[in-house]
Scaffold this motif. Structure first.
Motif, PDB file in Angstrom:
ATOM      1  N   ARG A  40       1.458   6.566  -7.369  1.00 10.13           N
ATOM      2  CA  ARG A  40       1.017   7.003  -8.311  1.00 10.13           C
ATOM      3  C   ARG A  40       0.993   8.054  -7.502  1.00 10.13           C
ATOM      4  NH1 ARG A  40      -3.610   5.249  -4.472  1.00 10.13           N
ATOM      5  NH2 ARG A  40      -4.277   3.899  -6.066  1.00 10.13           N
ATOM      6  N   LEU A  41       1.419   8.655  -6.132  1.00  8.21           N
ATOM      7  CA  LEU A  41       1.887  10.485  -5.868  1.00  8.21           C
ATOM      8  C   LEU A  41       2.891  10.705  -7.131  1.00  8.21           C
ATOM      9  CD1 LEU A  41       2.054  12.967  -4.004  1.00  8.21           C
ATOM     10  CD2 LEU A  41       4.100  11.438  -3.119  1.00  8.21           C
ATOM     11  N   GLN A  43       0.828  -1.050  -0.017  1.00  8.01           N
ATOM     12  CA  GLN A  43       0.043  -0.362  -0.152  1.00  8.01           C
ATOM     13  C   GLN A  43       1.319   0.874  -0.219  1.00  8.01           C
ATOM     14  OE1 GLN A  43      -3.205  -0.061  -0.434  1.00  8.01           O
ATOM     15  NE2 GLN A  43      -2.919  -2.056  -1.215  1.00  8.01           N
ATOM     16  N   VAL A 103       4.088   9.741   3.269  1.00 14.23           N
ATOM     17  CA  VAL A 103       2.836   8.413   2.762  1.00 14.23           C
ATOM     18  C   VAL A 103       4.023   7.718   3.899  1.00 14.23           C
ATOM     19  CG1 VAL A 103       3.227   6.494   2.005  1.00 14.23           C
ATOM     20  CG2 VAL A 103       2.265   9.070   1.152  1.00 14.23           C
ATOM     21  N   LYS A 137       0.656   4.293  -3.224  1.00 16.39           N
ATOM     22  CA  LYS A 137       0.800   5.524  -2.638  1.00 16.39           C
ATOM     23  C   LYS A 137       1.618   6.388  -3.116  1.00 16.39           C
ATOM     24  CE  LYS A 137      -1.944   4.726   1.163  1.00 16.39           C
ATOM     25  NZ  LYS A 137      -2.262   4.772   2.850  1.00 16.39           N
TER      26      LYS A 137
END
Length: 162
Positions: free
Chosen positions: A112-113, A105, A145, A109
């Motif tokens: 994606r960031l 996860q 994150v 993240k």
């Protein structure tokens, strides 16, 4: 009388052989478990150190952006990102299920960031100031994150060692 003497000599030898075989089996099983744990501990350590290194990198980026002094060695962003990606893809056979899921996860993240910041800022990267601003936004997002994930990863790694 002959059978009694034969039994008298064979019984200690038989007990000794069975005891030696059992002790050998138990020692080998313990050694294998310890070896597997050493490998797992090493992988846990690599992941947690990579997460910490990225947090340190983001602090270095922030300090450089605001012209603050940076003490210490330069963090290796690419190597740490690669380790996190590698273990999130292949770590299911090494890590506990919860640790692996938390790592996946966090990696998702971060990816994606990185994609969102890349897409949003791509046309603006014409000057050094714009590049520094882009890098600061990336570092800030990655730090958020990973600071959220690090305590959970440490807790799960400690839980798995028992």
């Amino acid at each position: 009388m002959e059978n009694d003497e034969l039994f008298k000599w064979l019984s200690p030898i038989l007990v000794g052989l069975i005891s030696a075989a059992l002790a050998s089996f138990l020692a080998l099983r313990k050694f294998k478990k310890e070896k597997v744990w050493d490998e797992r501990r090493s992988a846990y350590k690599e992941v947690i150190e990579s997460v910490e290194e990225l947090i340190y990198w983001s602090e270095q980026v922030r300090a450089n952006y605001f012209c603050e002094p940076v003490i210490g060695v330069q963090a290796n962003f690419d190597k740490s990102i690669r380790k996190i990606s590698k273990f999130s893809a292949t770590g299911s056979f090494i890590f506990s299920e919860k640790f692996h899921e938390t790592l996946k996860q966090a990696n998702l993240k971060i990816k994606r960031l990185m994609f969102e910041i890349e897409e949003d800022s791509k046309p603006d990267l014409g000057s050094e100031a714009e590049m520094a601003s882009w890098k600061l936004a990336l570092a800030k997002g990655i730090r958020e994150v990973l600071e959220e994930s690090l305590p959970t990863l440490i807790k799960l790694a400690n839980k798995d060692k028992t």
